[in-house]
Structure formats: C-alpha cells, structure tokens
Design a protein around this motif. Structure first.
Motif, PDB file in Angstrom:
ATOM      1  N   ASP A 716       0.829  -1.432   0.070  1.00  0.00           N
ATOM      2  CA  ASP A 716      -0.082   0.080  -0.020  1.00  0.00           C
ATOM      3  C   ASP A 716       0.902   1.304  -0.161  1.00  0.00           C
ATOM      4  O   ASP A 716       2.164   1.227  -0.231  1.00  0.00           O
ATOM      5  CB  ASP A 716      -0.992  -0.096   1.246  1.00  0.00           C
ATOM      6  CG  ASP A 716      -0.239   0.010   2.487  1.00  0.00           C
ATOM      7  OD1 ASP A 716       0.965   0.318   2.650  1.00  0.00           O
ATOM      8  OD2 ASP A 716      -0.932  -0.056   3.646  1.00  0.00           O
ATOM      9  N   TRP A 717       0.094   2.444   0.048  1.00  0.00           N
ATOM     10  CA  TRP A 717       1.026   3.467  -0.161  1.00  0.00           C
ATOM     11  C   TRP A 717       1.921   3.794   0.714  1.00  0.00           C
ATOM     12  O   TRP A 717       2.968   4.232   0.644  1.00  0.00           O
ATOM     13  CB  TRP A 717      -0.091   4.845   0.007  1.00  0.00           C
ATOM     14  CG  TRP A 717       0.585   6.137  -0.161  1.00  0.00           C
ATOM     15  CD1 TRP A 717       0.147   7.353   0.600  1.00  0.00           C
ATOM     16  CD2 TRP A 717       1.570   6.670  -0.978  1.00  0.00           C
ATOM     17  NE1 TRP A 717       1.090   8.379   0.198  1.00  0.00           N
ATOM     18  CE2 TRP A 717       1.867   7.803  -0.720  1.00  0.00           C
ATOM     19  CE3 TRP A 717       2.201   6.043  -2.016  1.00  0.00           C
ATOM     20  CZ2 TRP A 717       2.783   8.927  -1.301  1.00  0.00           C
ATOM     21  CZ3 TRP A 717       3.229   7.005  -2.636  1.00  0.00           C
ATOM     22  CH2 TRP A 717       3.504   8.299  -2.450  1.00  0.00           C
ATOM     23  N   ASP A 841      -6.082  16.896  -8.925  1.00  0.00           N
ATOM     24  CA  ASP A 841      -5.963  16.160  -7.969  1.00  0.00           C
ATOM     25  C   ASP A 841      -4.722  15.097  -8.429  1.00  0.00           C
ATOM     26  O   ASP A 841      -5.030  14.522  -9.413  1.00  0.00           O
ATOM     27  CB  ASP A 841      -7.131  15.383  -7.427  1.00  0.00           C
ATOM     28  CG  ASP A 841      -7.850  16.554  -6.608  1.00  0.00           C
ATOM     29  OD1 ASP A 841      -7.224  17.593  -5.977  1.00  0.00           O
ATOM     30  OD2 ASP A 841      -9.033  16.307  -6.487  1.00  0.00           O
ATOM     31  N   ASP A 846      -3.951   9.729 -11.949  1.00  0.00           N
ATOM     32  CA  ASP A 846      -4.807   8.500 -11.778  1.00  0.00           C
ATOM     33  C   ASP A 846      -4.593   7.461 -12.582  1.00  0.00           C
ATOM     34  O   ASP A 846      -4.740   6.365 -12.070  1.00  0.00           O
ATOM     35  CB  ASP A 846      -6.072   8.851 -11.644  1.00  0.00           C
ATOM     36  CG  ASP A 846      -6.469  10.330 -10.824  1.00  0.00           C
ATOM     37  OD1 ASP A 846      -5.896  11.237 -11.301  1.00  0.00           O
ATOM     38  OD2 ASP A 846      -7.303  10.419  -9.735  1.00  0.00           O
ATOM     39  N   GLY A 854      -3.786   2.258  -3.728  1.00  0.00           N
ATOM     40  CA  GLY A 854      -4.297   2.971  -2.808  1.00  0.00           C
ATOM     41  C   GLY A 854      -5.418   2.121  -1.990  1.00  0.00           C
ATOM     42  O   GLY A 854      -6.573   2.610  -1.565  1.00  0.00           O
ATOM     43  N   THR A 857      -4.857   2.743   1.969  1.00  0.00           N
ATOM     44  CA  THR A 857      -4.805   4.208   2.704  1.00  0.00           C
ATOM     45  C   THR A 857      -4.980   4.973   1.584  1.00  0.00           C
ATOM     46  O   THR A 857      -4.759   4.902   0.320  1.00  0.00           O
ATOM     47  CB  THR A 857      -3.267   4.235   3.220  1.00  0.00           C
ATOM     48  OG1 THR A 857      -2.549   3.964   2.082  1.00  0.00           O
ATOM     49  CG2 THR A 857      -2.949   3.374   4.266  1.00  0.00           C
ATOM     50  N   GLU A 858      -5.296   6.207   2.068  1.00  0.00           N
ATOM     51  CA  GLU A 858      -5.525   7.546   1.168  1.00  0.00           C
ATOM     52  C   GLU A 858      -4.173   8.057   0.714  1.00  0.00           C
ATOM     53  O   GLU A 858      -3.048   7.567   1.319  1.00  0.00           O
ATOM     54  CB  GLU A 858      -5.959   8.659   1.701  1.00  0.00           C
ATOM     55  CG  GLU A 858      -7.647   8.401   2.215  1.00  0.00           C
ATOM     56  CD  GLU A 858      -8.514   8.121   1.129  1.00  0.00           C
ATOM     57  OE1 GLU A 858      -8.255   8.498  -0.015  1.00  0.00           O
ATOM     58  OE2 GLU A 858      -9.494   7.288   1.311  1.00  0.00           O
ATOM     59  N   ASN A 860      -2.088  10.588   0.641  1.00  0.00           N
ATOM     60  CA  ASN A 860      -1.633  11.886   1.001  1.00  0.00           C
ATOM     61  C   ASN A 860      -0.070  11.952   0.854  1.00  0.00           C
ATOM     62  O   ASN A 860       0.675  10.845   1.263  1.00  0.00           O
ATOM     63  CB  ASN A 860      -2.087  11.754   2.909  1.00  0.00           C
ATOM     64  CG  ASN A 860      -3.639  11.990   2.706  1.00  0.00           C
ATOM     65  OD1 ASN A 860      -4.283  12.833   2.180  1.00  0.00           O
ATOM     66  ND2 ASN A 860      -4.017  10.752   3.371  1.00  0.00           N
ATOM     67  N   ALA A 901      -3.575  11.050   7.081  1.00  0.00           N
ATOM     68  CA  ALA A 901      -4.348  10.196   6.500  1.00  0.00           C
ATOM     69  C   ALA A 901      -5.908   9.795   6.876  1.00  0.00           C
ATOM     70  O   ALA A 901      -5.909   9.846   8.283  1.00  0.00           O
ATOM     71  CB  ALA A 901      -3.379   8.826   6.489  1.00  0.00           C
ATOM     72  N   THR A 902      -6.538   9.454   6.167  1.00  0.00           N
ATOM     73  CA  THR A 902      -7.690   8.987   6.365  1.00  0.00           C
ATOM     74  C   THR A 902      -7.553   7.446   6.068  1.00  0.00           C
ATOM     75  O   THR A 902      -8.071   7.102   4.749  1.00  0.00           O
ATOM     76  CB  THR A 902      -8.998   9.696   5.594  1.00  0.00           C
ATOM     77  OG1 THR A 902      -9.193  11.017   5.926  1.00  0.00           O
ATOM     78  CG2 THR A 902     -10.491   8.979   5.820  1.00  0.00           C
ATOM     79  N   THR A 903      -7.452   6.464   7.040  1.00  0.00           N
ATOM     80  CA  THR A 903      -6.865   5.157   6.631  1.00  0.00           C
ATOM     81  C   THR A 903      -8.327   4.516   6.467  1.00  0.00           C
ATOM     82  O   THR A 903      -9.230   4.482   7.294  1.00  0.00           O
ATOM     83  CB  THR A 903      -6.084   4.692   7.545  1.00  0.00           C
ATOM     84  OG1 THR A 903      -6.753   4.696   8.688  1.00  0.00           O
ATOM     85  CG2 THR A 903      -4.774   5.380   7.467  1.00  0.00           C
ATOM     86  N   LYS A 904      -8.314   3.491   5.515  1.00  0.00           N
ATOM     87  CA  LYS A 904      -9.261   2.497   5.106  1.00  0.00           C
ATOM     88  C   LYS A 904      -8.932   1.202   6.316  1.00  0.00           C
ATOM     89  O   LYS A 904      -9.826   0.486   6.797  1.00  0.00           O
ATOM     90  CB  LYS A 904      -9.409   1.791   3.871  1.00  0.00           C
ATOM     91  CG  LYS A 904      -9.894   3.181   2.995  1.00  0.00           C
ATOM     92  CD  LYS A 904      -9.560   2.308   1.655  1.00  0.00           C
ATOM     93  CE  LYS A 904      -9.784   3.794   0.516  1.00  0.00           C
ATOM     94  NZ  LYS A 904      -9.696   3.344  -0.787  1.00  0.00           N
TER      95      LYS A 904
END
Length: 946
Positions: A716-717, A841, A846, A854, A857-858, A860, A901-904
C-alpha cells in the motif's frame, strides 16, 4: 530365481524413487525450519542433521513432510518469518512464547492445509492480516492474549470450517464485521461454536445480523469491550448457546425478551452495563447455574418471581439493580443455591431465611440495604450472612451485630491438599500421592465457572482427576495433578494454582515434556473437562522454576560441561584455521593467476572465505529446488549454513565471471559497509574456478517482482513510502558515510530486496565504484542499466553520486506506477512529464498509478513524492538533490501522509510512522539545494530546512 531377483530390483528402484521424492519435499521443509531457527535464535538439542523428520523435538512428520510444529513454552524469541513454505503443515502451536513479537505475516495464507493454529500468550502485534481468511481448512484459531490491534478482518468469514475462534485479550478496535452481499463477515461462520472476543477495545453496536438460528455457537464471550446500543434480540435465535458474557460494556436499553429462549444457557453475565427497563424475566432459562445482572439501571421493582424456576442456579448476583421490598423466603430453599449477592439495593423489612434452606447455601450478602430485623431461625446456621450497613446493625451491641455486621475474610488456600505427607527437601513439594518432586506450575484463570463456593473441594477434585486422566490418555508422564489457592479476580474470574507431578523415577519434567503439557493446557477444547469449568488462560506461577539451589547446581554442572566444550571447540577451531589458511592461500594463488598479487587480495572485514564443498553441501549440490533466481551473471541459490543461518549464494557463470579486480572490489566494498538497508556479505568462494558471493538471505525477493505482482506481495501507499525511505537511507550511507565514498552505479528495483518485514536492502555491488575524497567528477567507463542510466553521466562519462540519485528517482516513479522504466516503448520519466498537471488532484496521474497503491490508505503526500522524484531525474546533475536531502524529504512526506491520512485499514498510528521516520536520522543534509517547487512546508516551530 531370475523373476525373484527382478522383483527385488523393482522394489528397490521403487523405494529409491519414493526416497528421492520425499527428499525433495524434505529439503524445502528443512530450509523453512532453518529459517525459523534463525529468526527465533533457537536450536533444540535434537535438531541435528538436515532431516527435520528425524525425531526433531516438536516436529511431527508424515511421509517425510512436516505436518505439525508444536513448540509451546519453548522460550522462542523474535518474529514469525514471512517465509513459511510448509505446504503440508496442519498444526502450528507456538503458544506461551512471550518473546515472540512482531506482526503475523500475510504469507500465513500459504499454509493452506492448516487445521489448528494456536498463538495464545505470545506478544504478536499489528493488525491480523486479511489473508488469514484464506485458511479454509482451519478449525481451531486462538490468538488470545497478544497485542493485535486494528480491525477484525472481515475475510475471517471465509473460514467455513472454523469451530473455535478466540481473539480475546488483544487491542482490537471498531465493530464486528458482518457480510453485506459483497464483503464477508463473521455471520458466515455457521459452524463456529466459540466466539471469544473478551477484553479488547471493540465498539459500536453488536450487529443483529451476527446471529441466526443456523449457528452452532455455545460460547458468546463479548465482555470487557466498548460495545454500545442494545442487546440484539437475534441472540435468542441461537438455541445452542450455553454461556453468554456481555458484561462490562456500555450496552443500554431493555434486555430483549427473546433472551429467555436460551434454555441451554448455564452462564449469563450482563453486569456493569447501562441496561434499563424492567428486570429481565428469566423464567424459561431453566439451565442457568450462574446469573449476574448487577450494576445496571433497571426499573425499581420487588424481587422477581422467576427465581423459583431456576432449579439449577448456584449463584445469583443482583447488586445495585434497584430491588426493593422484602427478600422472599422461598429464594433460599433452592436446592443448588450457593451464593446470593444483593448488595446496594433497597431491600427492607425482616429477613426470614427459614429452616429449609438449601444444603449448599454458602453466602448471603445483603450489604447496604434496609434490613431492620432478622428471623429467629438462623442460630446455628452453616452459611455466611453479611448485613453490614443495614439498619439492623446501627448502634446494636447484641449477638446479631457481632455475628452478621462484620466481614471476615475467607481462606481457600488448600482445595486439594495432600494429607499426612512427610516433609520434602528444599525445592520439592509433596504430590497428592505423597511423592516429593518438582512439579510443573502455572496459575489458571477461568473465564467463568458454574459455581461460587470455593470452599467446596469436590469441584476441584473432579477437575484434577479429569486433567490427570487427560494427560495419561495422551501418554504424557503425569502421575497426578494438584489444584490450590482459588480466588476471584476483579472480573469475576476464578484463579487457582495448578501443580502437575511427573510419573516415573524423575522428580521433574524436561523441557520437551513441559512444552507438551503447556500445549495440552492451552487447548481450550480439552476433551472431557468438567462442565463446571469454562475456558481459561495460563499465567506463570510465583515459583515456576524451582529453588535457587537447583539453579546453582544446574549452573555448576552446566559450567563443567561448558568448559569441556570450550576445550573441544578450541581444538576444532585450530583445525579449521589451518584448513582455512590453506583455502585462502589457494584463493590468493588464483588471484595472482588472474592479475592480482597477494598484497592486493581482498581486504576483508568480517567476510568469511568458504570452500566449494561447504557451499555445495548447504545448497544440496546446488539443487534446482534451492534455485531462487537467475540473470546474465548466473544463478542464485538458497542455502542453510551449519550455524542455522540462511544465505543466498550468487554463483557466476563461467562466461560471465567478473575479472578478478571487479570481483575483488565487490568483496571488499561489501565487507566494509554495514547498514540495515544494505545487504550484508557473509563471505565468498574462489575454488574450482568459481566466483561465488554469499549474502544474507532476504526472503521476499526484489522490489521489481513485488511491483509486478510476481511475488504475491501487495504494497500500500505507506509501505511504498517506507521502502523508498529505507533504500534512500542505504544510498545516503554509501555516499556520505562510507570512507571513501561509494557510488553504486546500478540502482534499480531489481537490486532492492525486501526482507521478512518488507524492510528494503540495496544489493548487487558488482558495478560499484569507490571514490577517493578528491575524486568527484571522475571519468570512468559508463556502466549501468538502460532506463535507470543518468543521461549526463552517459554523455560526459563523468560519474558522481548524483548518478545514483537519478536512478533512484526512476525507482520512485516505479513505486507509484508499478511499471518498468521502459514499457511498450515509453520511458517512464517522459510519460510522467507528459501526463502531469499540477492543477489537478494527484497531478492528473490517476490513470497511470498502480491500481494496488491505494487499496488500504489514502494517497496523502503523493504529489510531493512525485515532485521529489522528478527533481531526482533532472537532466543536469546540479539540479538534483543529494541522497541525504532525499532522505530528509521522504521523512517529511511520511509524517504528512501519516498525520493527514484517512485510513481504510491503517497499518499503524501516525505516531509510530513519525517515530520510524526519525530513526537513524543524522544531520547529513545539504544546505545549497533549491527546494522551491518541491515542498512548501509550514514551519511549526521546527528548524528551517534550508
């Protein structure tokens, strides 16, 4: 005769064929076990030779393949390796190894035949990997009493054969996952009999979808969490339940009437919540032994009349439940009743217990009520009555006050004591059979029991007899089991000491026997256990290892043995030195023939000279099974040294062998650089016309295989940021701390390896060049790999550290796209430049980002990462940052990505990322690089970067 001989020959060939097949599988098992040994730092005395199926302690095999590893309580230290290639493994028991730490690796999914996994009482941490859901055959899973955090993986719902699930005693958070048509959940575990989730940080409502009439649950243990909302009425659908613990949460609302449908429930704990409404009606729960609904805010009411239906009840706890009025006399006549706790209510009037109370009645606790008088039929009673802080005790000096208005401690220190046994010598105790010995000792903590009178030794006698029979039935050398010192802890759990005595002539168990006993005790579905006792945990006893005298004697004996061993080791070392000196001389002669004098031989610092035969042996003759990679230079083999260390052996092909000077340079460079992000050189070999380098074994392959999906590992990121940072630190060390400076010249994703923790290690120093302090901008023959090559270096043939920086920038672009540097005729640097749009963005990238980047995690900090990468691949070297500066900027990116981060599914906390980013940081950063266009950090009190 001829036919008989032919038959014998055929049978012999068949046996040889079977042996060769078994040996091939056994080689792989041996390599995996040696990897685990290296990770754990252990080697039991029985682990001798290259066949783990040859009576190795804790190893069970079938057809020369390892099917079970049982190493409970073996003082294992370290982590569980990501390389567990045991395709036939069915049982893995590592319980009670309190120094086993780190994450549970995602590669656990490779153990596809695993049926039993017991990791109770270790110190594993981090999230439970989602890949655990791939263990479709798993029946028993206990992760109890570790430090796991994060979410319960929804993928556990795929483990359709699971019957026992224990994740209690961890730091798991958030809600319990249930399926929704597109994702799995625990409601899919229709065959599960045990949901043990106690003592975590789970929150939210208990989902109603979790329960159905098709489930097989018998234990539902959700106590000591942070659950809110109401108790779902669907629990009443699970008619198989025998124990329900929902206590010590924040549940609210009325108790659903459907709970009364659970006619098989013997243990019901709803205490210490915020439940409201009427006191629940438990009339139909006729199997109840133990009821605790204390410390809730039920409606004020008289004592409920359903108590008379509870013919099996031993314990009734209704403290602080707003009961009022008189206590009914009939309550005390229940035949099996042992304990009644009604403290802190508003019960009043006269207390009449009568003369027909149950013969097992042991304790009546009515503290803090309004009892004003006592019936006259209590003189000579054999139960304990406590009336402290009732009006009947106020200012009274009569016999009632003296007898019932004080609290006397109860001592249960001898539940199953041996009787009339002679005194034992120091360090030994008498068994129930009056045999002096040094027993196995632990303290058991039972989640629940069906009784409350700890003075009734019959309960403990039944359990000790049962345990003794269980051990003996499993052929363990156990003569007897003693239980003592029972007590209640603050969570209404029973604690007691257990001592297990060995049969035969020996007074104590050896390490293997101790491990086997721990393994049996840690199995929470122990066959035939008395129904009075529920699940339990093991705690070390106050004296687990015997007396100091025993330790002194053991140390003295051990010292004598150690001295003898040292003498033997000294003789052996002298022999090996002579042998090594000869091998070194042969190697120097080889170098001389290839143009290197003995004075110019490798100047080694810690690297070892191996013989050809040593490397041939540790790779099983360079077998194909141990071949883990190849390239233009030759092959790479995995091997296990006699010390247990796993190594990777790079064996050059004859036609691609380096000249002796190049080989000498690589050996010397690697032997003098030491950094956690640089692969370590263990040694080399120059015999028989071979060139072989022996490296530390890095189990997860190279970064290119990971990004391409070939390795099966998905980054992941945040993982990619950490890989970039680690590799950058390794390069910064070469550039700014090695003396003289070292330029790698072949930085690429194939030369960045990932260890068991996905920590990167820069490898392959065959093209590296050592620069004298004044040798910058040195002219040299251009070497490197197409796609990573610095254009200015290519044009001018002037090599500096900035050439490595350019190559590293290309690797950074690989990290975000997953693409090779040149793919379908398009160069990755040019592709990014053409696609980038800083007004959008993610810079409008993308469509070319790796789709896996992603998932968790976002992204960021991605734009700043791209800015840094593009500054590294500037065409002019002067415009590129130095590697020290790259390290500093990557640390900043990680901090920003973690904090914002807005983590999943967060892999860790922001604090831990910040801590990681700061480790090994040193003031090695340039002051003259132009950061404009790369970062515009807010200065929040920290020192300026420029």
């Amino acid at each position: 005769m001829g036919q008989t001989r032919a038959t014998h020959v055929f049978m012999l060939l068949t046996l040889i064929g079977f042996f060769l097949i078994a040996t091939e599988g056994n080689d792989q098992d041996y390599i995996t076990i040696r990897t685990l040994m290296d990770d754990w730092g252990i080697k039991p005395q029985s682990w001798v030779g290259s066949d783990p199926c040859a009576n190795w302690e804790g190893i069970i095999c079938n057809n020369s393949r390892i099917t079970a590893i049982s190493l409970a309580d073996m003082s294992l230290k370290g982590q569980l390796s990501t390389v567990i290639d045991l395709s036939e493994l069915q049982i893995l028991d590592l319980s009670s190894n309190k120094d086993l730490t780190g994450p549970l690796p995602a590669s656990i999914e490779n153990l596809t035949k695993l049926v039993y996994l017991n990791l109770v009482d270790c110190r594993f941490s981090g999230p439970i990997p989602a890949t655990i859901g791939s263990l479709k055959k798993l029946s028993y899973l206990s992760l109890k009493n570790n430090r796991f955090s994060g979410l319960i993986p929804p993928s556990m719902g795929y483990m359709s054969n699971l019957t026992f699930l224990d994740i209690s005693g961890n730091k798991l958070t958030d809600s319990i996952p249930v399926s929704n048509g597109t994702t799995p959940g625990l409601d899919m575990l229709q065959n599960a009999k045990h949901f043990h989730f106690s003592n975590n940080q789970l929150s939210g409502s208990i989902p109603p979808q979790l329960f159905s009439s098709n489930m097989s649950l018998i234990h539902l243990l959700f106590d000591r969490n942070n659950f809110t909302g109401s108790i779902p009425s669907t629990i009443g659908l699970v008619k198989t339940l025998t124990a329900v613990r929902l206590d010590r949460n924040s549940l609210s609302g009325p108790v659903p009437s459907s709970l009364s449908n659970l006619s098989n429930v013997a243990e019901l704990h709803l205490s210490n919540n915020r439940l409201t409404g009427p006191v629940p009606n438990l009339t139909d729960m006729t199997s109840l032994n133990y009821v605790d609904i204390s410390n809730n805010t039920f409606d004020a009411s008289d004592f409920p009349n359903w108590f008379s239906a509870l013919i099996s009840v031993t314990t009734l706890m209704m403290e602080n439940t707003r009961l009022q009025g008189q206590v009914p006399r009939a309550l005390f006549s229940l035949e099996n009743l042992e304990t009644v706790r009604l403290r802190n209510n508003n019960l009043s009037g006269s207390l009449d217990i009568g003369t027909t109370y149950g013969r097992r009645l042991h304790l009546i606790d009515l503290q803090k009520n309004n009892i004003t008088s006592l019936g006259q039929n209590n003189e000579g009673s054999n139960y304990n009555l406590t009336l402290v802080e009732n009006p009947i005790c106020a200012g009274s000096q009569n016999n009632i006050a003296k007898k019932y208005c004080n609290i006397s401690p109860t001592d249960y220190s001898n539940s199953t004591p041996p009787s009339n046994c002679p005194a034992c010598s120091s360090g030994q105790v008498a068994s129930p059979n009056c045999i002096c010995a040094k027993p196995y000792k632990q303290r058991l903590v039972f989640t629940f029991v069906s009784f409350s009178n700890l003075g009734n030794s019959s309960y403990f006698k039944a359990l000790s007899d049962n345990l003794t029979s269980s051990f003996q039935n499993k052929s363990h050398p156990v003569a007897s089991v003693s239980l003592s010192h029972p007590s209640w802890d603050s969570f209404s759990q029973l604690e007691l000491n257990i001592e297990i005595f060995r049969s035969g002539n020996r007074v104590s168990f050896n390490r293997a026997e101790n491990s086997a006993i721990t393994s049996v005790l840690s199995n929470q579905i122990l066959e035939g256990r008395p129904i009075n006792f529920g699940p339990y945990s093991l705690l070390p006893s106050a004296d687990p290892g015997g007396s100091n005298k025993a330790l002194i004697i053991g140390a003295a004996i051990g010292g004598s043995v150690l001295l003898s061993l040292l003498v033997l080791v000294g003789v052996y070392a002298l022999h090996q030195k002579k042998r090594a000196d000869k091998t070194l001389s042969d190697s120097i002669l080889l170098m001389q023939r290839t143009g290197i004098s003995s004075a110019d031989g490798p100047q080694l610092k810690g690297a070892r000279l191996f013989s050809f035969e040593e490397l041939k042996k540790c790779t099983n003759g360079f077998s194909e099974a141990n071949n883990i990679g190849s390239g233009g230079y030759g092959q790479v083999y995995r091997g296990g040294l006699p010390t247990g260390q796993m190594v990777a052996i790079k064996r050059a092909k004859r036609e691609s062998m380096q000249g002796a000077p190049e080989f000498k340079i690589e050996v010397e460079l690697l032997s003098r650089v030491h950094h956690k992000n640089l692969v370590s050189l263990v040694g080399f070999c120059l015999e028989h016309g071979e060139q072989m380098l022996v490296y530390e074994f890095v189990p997860n392959g190279d970064l290119r295989d990971t990004l391409s999906g070939k390795s099966g590992i998905r980054l992941d990121w945040m993982r990619r940021l950490n890989v970039a940072l680690g590799a950058a630190r390794g390069l910064a060390y070469l550039h700014e701390y090695a003396n003289p400076t070292i330029i790698h010249r072949d930085i690429k994703s194939n030369n960045i390896l990932l260890d068991k923790d996905l920590e990167p290690k820069v490898a392959d120093f065959g093209l590296s060049k050592s620069m004298a302090a004044s040798g910058m901008n040195s002219e040299t023959t251009v070497k490197g790999t197409l796609g990573y090559l610095d254009p200015e270096y290519y044009m001018t043939q002037k090599l500096t550290e900035k050439s490595d920086v350019y190559s590293f920038g290309v690797v950074m672009l690989e990290l975000i796209t997953g693409r090779s540097p040149i793919e379908k005729g398009m160069y990755i640097v040019r592709l990014i430049r053409m696609t980038m749009d800083k007004t959008k963005d993610l810079y409008n990238l993308d469509d070319i980002l790796d789709p896996f980047i992603g998932l968790q995690t976002e992204l960021n900090g991605l734009e700043k990462f791209v800015d840094l990468a593009m500054s590294c691949v500037e065409e002019l070297q002067d415009k590129r940052p130095r590697m020290g500066e790259v390290v500093k900027l990557l640390e900043k990116i990680i901090q920003i990505a973690a904090l914002n981060a807005t983590t999943k599914n967060p892999p860790s906390t922001a604090a831990s990322y910040e801590e990681y980013a700061s480790q090994d940081s040193k003031d090695i950063y340039s002051r003259d690089f132009d950061y404009s266009g790369v970062f515009a950090f807010e200065d929040r009190g920290s020192s300026s970067m420029t």
